[in-house]
Design an enzyme around this catalytic site. Structure first.
Site, short mmCIF file in Angstrom:
data_model
loop_
_atom_site.label_atom_id
_atom_site.label_comp_id
_atom_site.label_asym_id
_atom_site.label_seq_id
_atom_site.Cartn_x
_atom_site.Cartn_y
_atom_site.Cartn_z
N ALA A 164 1.01 -0.76 0.26
CA ALA A 164 -0.07 0.26 0.24
C ALA A 164 0.71 1.36 0.17
O ALA A 164 2.08 1.27 0.64
CB ALA A 164 -0.84 -0.27 1.17
N ALA A 165 0.24 2.42 -1.14
CA ALA A 165 1.07 3.51 -1.04
C ALA A 165 0.33 4.64 -1.30
O ALA A 165 -0.53 4.18 -0.41
CB ALA A 165 2.63 3.54 -2.18
N VAL A 170 -1.31 -2.73 -3.61
CA VAL A 170 -1.35 -3.49 -5.06
C VAL A 170 -2.53 -4.59 -4.27
O VAL A 170 -1.42 -5.19 -3.40
CB VAL A 170 -0.08 -4.08 -5.21
CG1 VAL A 170 0.42 -4.82 -6.70
CG2 VAL A 170 0.56 -2.23 -5.66
N LYS A 185 -2.67 -2.96 -9.38
CA LYS A 185 -2.56 -2.03 -9.06
C LYS A 185 -3.69 -1.19 -8.77
O LYS A 185 -4.29 -0.25 -9.74
CB LYS A 185 -1.31 -1.29 -9.43
CG LYS A 185 -1.02 0.31 -8.45
CD LYS A 185 0.42 1.13 -9.43
CE LYS A 185 0.75 2.46 -8.37
NZ LYS A 185 1.85 2.65 -9.18
N ASP A 317 11.08 7.65 -8.94
CA ASP A 317 11.09 7.03 -7.20
C ASP A 317 11.63 5.74 -6.96
O ASP A 317 11.03 4.95 -6.65
CB ASP A 317 9.49 7.29 -7.35
CG ASP A 317 8.41 6.76 -6.34
OD1 ASP A 317 9.23 7.35 -5.19
OD2 ASP A 317 7.37 6.62 -6.37
#
Length: 544
Positions: A164-165, A170, A185, A317
């Protein structure tokens, strides 16, 4: 008199803003807000919280440092305490606002040019993401893929996310067709509206801070973040970035990039091949598998050096969750690259100039560094390029990767004392956006290679080698004659050979140091084992 009145008015406005922020902060604790599911009201609450946090932070700086001599230890101690206090305040705000603010905090933490108190404190946001309830995620999936139920496309779909972001989570799944394992995602619902609201707030705050306190200008930071987050919310664009990087590294056996399943990919849902591995900074995993941390760091540095200096297309990133180490590969491992939402196409002229800058940094050509600094628009601040990138001053006598001597460090400290916040703002505002991108990536890479225990020289050698290789790929201009092209490539070839010789010498030094380090560690382990055996052997005699 007019000047005093203007100053008074500015502080009065700042006080009013803070007061308004406090009022809104108080309102957010009221129970009725939690019962109202309104994007607009939630946006107002987040904005008021940000307003209060940023305004009170800037005023804290102004008044805490007022009257202190910048050249004293008292000033430096107060400033460090201020940085830490402010970073914690902003961390609390990001955690409360969630979503885009978490991403913004991560973005700031990755910039090496911010004080270490900020980068260290805000780095905790990298693993700070609370997943959504599956029912909300299922709604996004069904509406985007045009399904009546998930079983139409998926043989199985794990409701608990594997990751988890800040903007998505995902899930592991298996397709009905071919029983292919995939990673799905899914973007959090309502994020695009939230993003627009929050970005307007951030922009207004940065402009207000710059107007009230001219030395504190952060609009450049907000603009860079706005560009990155806008592209990150479009998963179709991300999938295209993934495929481009996959093509760029198709002949590199050390890099794996997952396949995209386009039939199950939209702006808010992205389906790709499921790749197994562990985070690149999982030192216990590397040790268990017998994978050299330094080799992983070297491969990582080479991969990103190739992106910057050769491809001119950069994954922006670079944090541990986006780079996995798989035990499968030619040399006992390979790197799995994930999350391509923030990618940057570098301008070709910038790529070539950046290659030249690194050649100048390696051979310590201060005149060339100054010339390139003028090209990038930073003028006198170009003298700090060697400090930023190589850890040496522009007049340093130390070898590449050795850092500064005590004398050089003391001289640099004295020089930096004269710099003000306005100087730092001017420097960052003057840099091209491509430069800010590589600065951020370089900061993330340095953090990772440091965690892996690799010496500074590993990254520097990779950068220098690929910079020379990147120069050799200079596009042949239509105005260049065949002879000019041949001469250019011949000169680059000679410089490349010279640097390769330098790298060979430095590599030999590094190899000797590694052997020395390994031998010392093994000898200590041997002594510890021998001591354990001896103690066990004589223990019965001592207790008899």
């Amino acid at each position: 008199m007019v000047t005093r009145r203007r100053i008074f008015n500015k502080y009065l406005i700042a006080g009013v803003i803070t007061g308004a922020g406090v009022t809104f902060q108080t309102l957010t604790t009221n129970s009725f807000l939690s019962s109202i599911d309104s994007p607009f009201i939630n946006g107002v609450v987040r904005s008021s919280r940000a307003l209060f946090t940023i305004t009170s932070t800037v005023i804290d700086y102004k008044f805490s440092l007022y009257g202190l001599n910048p050249h004293t230890d008292d000033y430096r101690l107060t400033l460090s305490e201020l940085h830490l206090r402010s970073a914690k305040r902003i961390l609390t705000m990001c955690e409360a606002n969630k979503g885009i603010y978490i991403k913004a905090g991560q973005f700031v933490a990755a910039i090496r040019q911010v004080p270490k108190e900020y980068s260290t404190t805000l780095s905790s946001l990298q693993d700070h993401a609370i997943p959504f309830q599956f029912e909300s995620i299922k709604h996004v999936l069904v509406s985007n893929l045009g399904l009546s139920c998930l079983s139409e496309f998926f043989f199985s779909f794990d409701e608990v996310p594997v990751a988890a972001a800040s903007i998505a989570q995902v899930h592991h799944a298996v397709l009905v067709k071919d029983r292919q394992e995939v990673a799905v995602k899914v973007q959090y619902p309502g994020l695009e509206y939230q993003m627009k609201f929050d970005l307007v707030t951030m922009s207004l705050l940065s402009k207000s801070v710059g107007w009230i306190f001219p030395g504190y200008r952060f609009q450049w930071l907000v603009m860079e973040f706005e560009k990155s987050i806008a592209s990150e919310l479009d998963f179709i664009a991300e999938a295209k970035n993934l495929e481009r990087i996959r093509v760029n590294f198709k002949d590199n056996s050390m890099v794996r990039v997952p396949n995209v399943f386009w039939d199950f990919t939209t702006r808010q849902v992205m389906t790709m091949e499921f790749c197994r591995g562990r985070k690149v900074d999982d030192l216990e995993f590397l040790k268990e598998r017998g994978i050299s941390e330094v080799k992983v760091a070297k491969t990582l540095a080479e991969v990103f050096a190739e992106m910057i200096f050769v491809h001119g297309f950069l994954h922006g990133d670079l944090h541990p969750g986006n780079i996995l180490v798989s035990p499968e590969g030619k040399n006992g491992f390979s790197l799995v690259l994930l999350d391509f939402g923030i990618c940057k196409q570098l301008n070709e002229d910038f790529r070539l100039k950046y290659c030249e800058l690194w050649e100048a940094l390696v051979v310590k050509d201060s005149a060339k560094i100054q010339e390139i600094g003028e090209y990038f628009g930073v003028g006198k601040y170009s003298r700090y390029f060697p400090v930023i990138f190589t850890g040496r001053t522009i007049d340093s006598k130390s070898a590449l990767g050795e850092g500064m001597s005590v004398e050089e460090r003391n001289n640099l400290k004295q020089e930096l004392k004269s710099l003000k916040m306005e100087d730092i703002s001017s420097f960052m505002e003057s840099l091209p956006t491509d430069f800010l991108t590589v600065l951020r990536t370089d900061g993330l890479l340095r953090s990772l290679t440091s965690k892996l225990g690799a010496p500074l020289r590993v990254r520097l050698l990779a950068y220098a080698e690929y910079a020379l290789y990147g120069l050799s790929l200079k596009a042949d201009s239509k105005s260049d004659s065949a002879i000019e092209v041949v001469l250019f490539r011949f000169k680059i070839g000679l410089r490349y050979i010279q640097l390769r010789l330098l790298f060979g010498i430095l590599g030999l030094v590094s190899w000797v140091e590694n052997i020395k380090h390994t031998s010392t560690r093994r000898f200590k382990d041997f002594l510890a084992s021998a001591g354990f055996v001896v103690r066990n052997l004589y223990r019965p005699l001592l207790t008899a």
